[in-house]
Enzyme design. Sequence first.
Site, PDB file in Angstrom:
ATOM      1  N   ASP A  90     -24.154  -8.598  24.557  1.00  0.00           N
ATOM      2  CA  ASP A  90     -24.483  -7.182  24.676  1.00  0.00           C
ATOM      3  C   ASP A  90     -25.977  -7.085  24.949  1.00  0.00           C
ATOM      4  O   ASP A  90     -26.681  -8.099  24.945  1.00  0.00           O
ATOM      5  CB  ASP A  90     -24.070  -6.415  23.417  1.00  0.00           C
ATOM      6  CG  ASP A  90     -24.832  -6.843  22.178  1.00  0.00           C
ATOM      7  OD1 ASP A  90     -24.604  -6.235  21.119  1.00  0.00           O
ATOM      8  OD2 ASP A  90     -25.648  -7.785  22.252  1.00  0.00           O
ATOM      9  N   SER A  91     -26.474  -5.879  25.189  1.00  0.00           N
ATOM     10  CA  SER A  91     -27.851  -5.752  25.661  1.00  0.00           C
ATOM     11  C   SER A  91     -28.865  -5.536  24.552  1.00  0.00           C
ATOM     12  O   SER A  91     -30.057  -5.583  24.799  1.00  0.00           O
ATOM     13  CB  SER A  91     -27.941  -4.562  26.619  1.00  0.00           C
ATOM     14  OG  SER A  91     -27.635  -3.369  25.907  1.00  0.00           O
ATOM     15  N   ASP A 144     -28.719   0.084  27.457  1.00  0.00           N
ATOM     16  CA  ASP A 144     -28.334   1.499  27.426  1.00  0.00           C
ATOM     17  C   ASP A 144     -28.899   2.181  26.197  1.00  0.00           C
ATOM     18  O   ASP A 144     -29.412   1.537  25.283  1.00  0.00           O
ATOM     19  CB  ASP A 144     -26.799   1.608  27.414  1.00  0.00           C
ATOM     20  CG  ASP A 144     -26.155   0.933  26.212  1.00  0.00           C
ATOM     21  OD1 ASP A 144     -25.047   1.349  25.812  1.00  0.00           O
ATOM     22  OD2 ASP A 144     -26.762  -0.026  25.654  1.00  0.00           O
ATOM     23  N   ASP A 263     -14.179  -5.987  22.120  1.00  0.00           N
ATOM     24  CA  ASP A 263     -14.845  -6.787  21.095  1.00  0.00           C
ATOM     25  C   ASP A 263     -14.845  -5.937  19.834  1.00  0.00           C
ATOM     26  O   ASP A 263     -14.920  -4.716  19.923  1.00  0.00           O
ATOM     27  CB  ASP A 263     -16.303  -7.116  21.468  1.00  0.00           C
ATOM     28  CG  ASP A 263     -17.256  -5.985  21.114  1.00  0.00           C
ATOM     29  OD1 ASP A 263     -17.395  -5.054  21.942  1.00  0.00           O
ATOM     30  OD2 ASP A 263     -17.819  -5.990  20.003  1.00  0.00           O
ATOM     31  N   CYS A 301       4.033 -15.128  11.766  1.00  0.00           N
ATOM     32  CA  CYS A 301       2.873 -15.654  12.489  1.00  0.00           C
ATOM     33  C   CYS A 301       2.871 -17.173  12.533  1.00  0.00           C
ATOM     34  O   CYS A 301       3.224 -17.817  11.537  1.00  0.00           O
ATOM     35  CB  CYS A 301       1.591 -15.155  11.807  1.00  0.00           C
ATOM     36  SG  CYS A 301       0.051 -15.711  12.581  1.00  0.00           S
ATOM     37  N   CYS A 303       0.138 -19.099  13.239  1.00  0.00           N
ATOM     38  CA  CYS A 303      -1.236 -19.592  13.266  1.00  0.00           C
ATOM     39  C   CYS A 303      -1.414 -20.758  12.297  1.00  0.00           C
ATOM     40  O   CYS A 303      -0.570 -20.974  11.418  1.00  0.00           O
ATOM     41  CB  CYS A 303      -2.223 -18.473  12.958  1.00  0.00           C
ATOM     42  SG  CYS A 303      -2.471 -18.107  11.199  1.00  0.00           S
ATOM     43  N   CYS A 306      -1.062 -19.509   8.615  1.00  0.00           N
ATOM     44  CA  CYS A 306       0.277 -19.109   8.163  1.00  0.00           C
ATOM     45  C   CYS A 306       1.233 -20.286   8.088  1.00  0.00           C
ATOM     46  O   CYS A 306       2.238 -20.227   7.384  1.00  0.00           O
ATOM     47  CB  CYS A 306       0.833 -18.008   9.061  1.00  0.00           C
ATOM     48  SG  CYS A 306       0.003 -16.415   8.781  1.00  0.00           S
ATOM     49  N   HIS A 332      -6.572 -16.653  10.696  1.00  0.00           N
ATOM     50  CA  HIS A 332      -5.355 -15.844  10.828  1.00  0.00           C
ATOM     51  C   HIS A 332      -5.620 -14.539  11.570  1.00  0.00           C
ATOM     52  O   HIS A 332      -4.881 -14.179  12.498  1.00  0.00           O
ATOM     53  CB  HIS A 332      -4.728 -15.532   9.479  1.00  0.00           C
ATOM     54  CG  HIS A 332      -3.691 -14.449   9.600  1.00  0.00           C
ATOM     55  ND1 HIS A 332      -2.439 -14.653  10.148  1.00  0.00           N
ATOM     56  CD2 HIS A 332      -3.757 -13.122   9.340  1.00  0.00           C
ATOM     57  CE1 HIS A 332      -1.769 -13.509  10.190  1.00  0.00           C
ATOM     58  NE2 HIS A 332      -2.551 -12.551   9.704  1.00  0.00           N
TER      59      HIS A 332
END
Lengths: 373, 373
Positions: A90-91, A144, A263, A301, A303, A306, A332
Amino acid sequence: MFSFAVDVLAGRARAGRLLTPHGAVDTPAFMPVGTAGAVKAVTPRDLHEVGAQIVLANTYHLMLRPGDELVAELGGLHGFTGWRGPWLTDSGGYQVMSLAKLRTLDEEGVTFRSHLDGTEYVLTPERSMQVQMNLGADIVMAFDECPMLPAPRDVVAAAAARTTRWAERSRRAHTRRDQWLFGIVQGGVDAELRERSARELVAQDFPGYAVGGLAVGEAKPDTMRVVAQMDRLLPEDRPRYLMGVGTPADLVEAVARGIDLFDCVLPTRNARNGQLFTRHGRLSIRNARYRRDPRPPDPGCSCPTCTTASRAYLRHLHLAGEMTAATLMTVHNLFFYLDTLRNMRQSIVLGRFEEFRGEMLRALSAAADGVDS
Amino acid sequence: MFSFAVDVLAGRARAGRLLTPHGAVDTPAFMPVGTAGAVKAVTPRDLHEVGAQIVLANTYHLMLRPGDELVAELGGLHGFTGWRGPWLTDSGGYQVMSLAKLRTLDEEGVTFRSHLDGTEYVLTPERSMQVQMNLGADIVMAFDECPMLPAPRDVVAAAAARTTRWAERSRRAHTRRDQWLFGIVQGGVDAELRERSARELVAQDFPGYAVGGLAVGEAKPDTMRVVAQMDRLLPEDRPRYLMGVGTPADLVEAVARGIDLFDCVLPTRNARNGQLFTRHGRLSIRNARYRRDPRPPDPGCSCPTCTTASRAYLRHLHLAGEMTAATLMTVHNLFFYLDTLRNMRQSIVLGRFEEFRGEMLRALSAAADGVDS
């Protein structure tokens, strides 16, 4: 080096593919937040394991510590951090307003004191571009002005107008050909201001556009109304990035309105606070009801967490203050977000996005006051 | 289910193999310390990746939180934690003396108040065995009395004598056939007391023996003298476990004196404090000299951290308070310890242990006041 194409449409939802110098990103995609050059509590290997494609870093934090020149010297974000896939920075525009102390803002830029040690810095469009060129991310953002909401209309209007002028200065100052510079649309929740900002940014012909200035205090229906408006105004052949959003429900609603990139700190921050995302809503692992619960965070799940850890174990580790809990829960939550978007993309490709959206929202609301199944 | 054999001897050093119900352990071996059911800052997957073979958990901590019955209900340490390889639990004897508040010690056992919340508990040999049977580790330890040093000889003698009586009570109370119960030799640094304790424990015919009561404040030469004495008194065909030791130099010196198993918080604790072990000594990552250092912690190391992260990056993350730093540095330190022991074992097998020992100690002392190469 760079390209973007929408492969499949489903209504306004898009399944796309973004190519960068450090790899491809299937969109819609969620970017874990690696604020200071690491996603908190996980390693690049964890990120690969959960299927992260692109990671975000914060210009504000890194310019203060360890410094953008040091990062450049050590290989840019890719070499310095060990995440060698795509990066986006990001800026600094948002965080200089939300984090720094003693800020003064004028047409030139923002003068502020570091929240770390009070050192004075100046952040302008030119300096932001210099920092981001040093950091070396694949995608960088225009500098910005992002007002917190609610704010008077004239403040929002002035910020949007300045954002347009700063976007032009960003473009002129940004000279690395191996980075894509995205413009950011502002305008608060005012339809007229948003339209003006969008048209002005689009006229500058950026390779991608972010919808900034949302998820900053406005009402949720306004958020999605603005996203839908942006969908109609931003070019269809360029990536659309909704900054700082959101919950799983926000993600599907924004994808339905033409967003390609997200994000948000929610999955990672909430993990460290013991809050786990599941398809039936969130659960707070501290709750006594999980003390003996042998089930994984989300029984559906697959993952790494899990498949190996129970709610009882995570609760124990979390209450004991063990870092391992933060890692396992972050893994997770990130997998949940990333897998949700993978499935969402697949539903677009298969022409069943609206079914997916309906099922997802129904499952989430089936246990609106905490999950239990 | 269980066996132990010494495959190769090199002087008094032994390359052995220990079989347990949950896997084999090539010795000499180092056990990472997973106090409360997790090795701090790493996951079971990290442990597999660095080549850990067996992990230690602390009875004292787990009986207080989350409780041994809960762990039993959730699959014992193997099922509860996701580390499904071998586990060893200590008996609580040491930590109830070093951590608990308001302890009273008598022939029955120790009455104490939890350091967490002041609840009163009683730990006896019988209760320790019950807790360890619930926790379900593969190797469990007899409940002993471990005095802090220095202490008057009569205190040390009384503790050693009580340890013998408590070892007998531990044996009678321990009824799980899928666990090996090791006895612990005490006696401080007094040769006579150590000899008596060793003979008394050996007479009870344990499948393995630990040298307890060292690395608790005595002088280093005394530590190794006692280890050498134990080498002569403990059976050669059973594993010898030196509890709570040590530095890399301590490890090779103890292996030279017939030790097969070690546990120590040093690699993991020091990692979290930013101290990294290398073959040339330790380095403190906070040091300004590492600010721009592009080299890995140990340029000769092939661990996941050294192959992806620079000293500069680790320093940055550590100063920024990022958990990821703790993970990356813990992975390195554990790999360093485990790889050192793998190489040590190989040197025994190849008949070049003394060369290995000499090279290792020379390399360590080459930069005695902090590493730099």
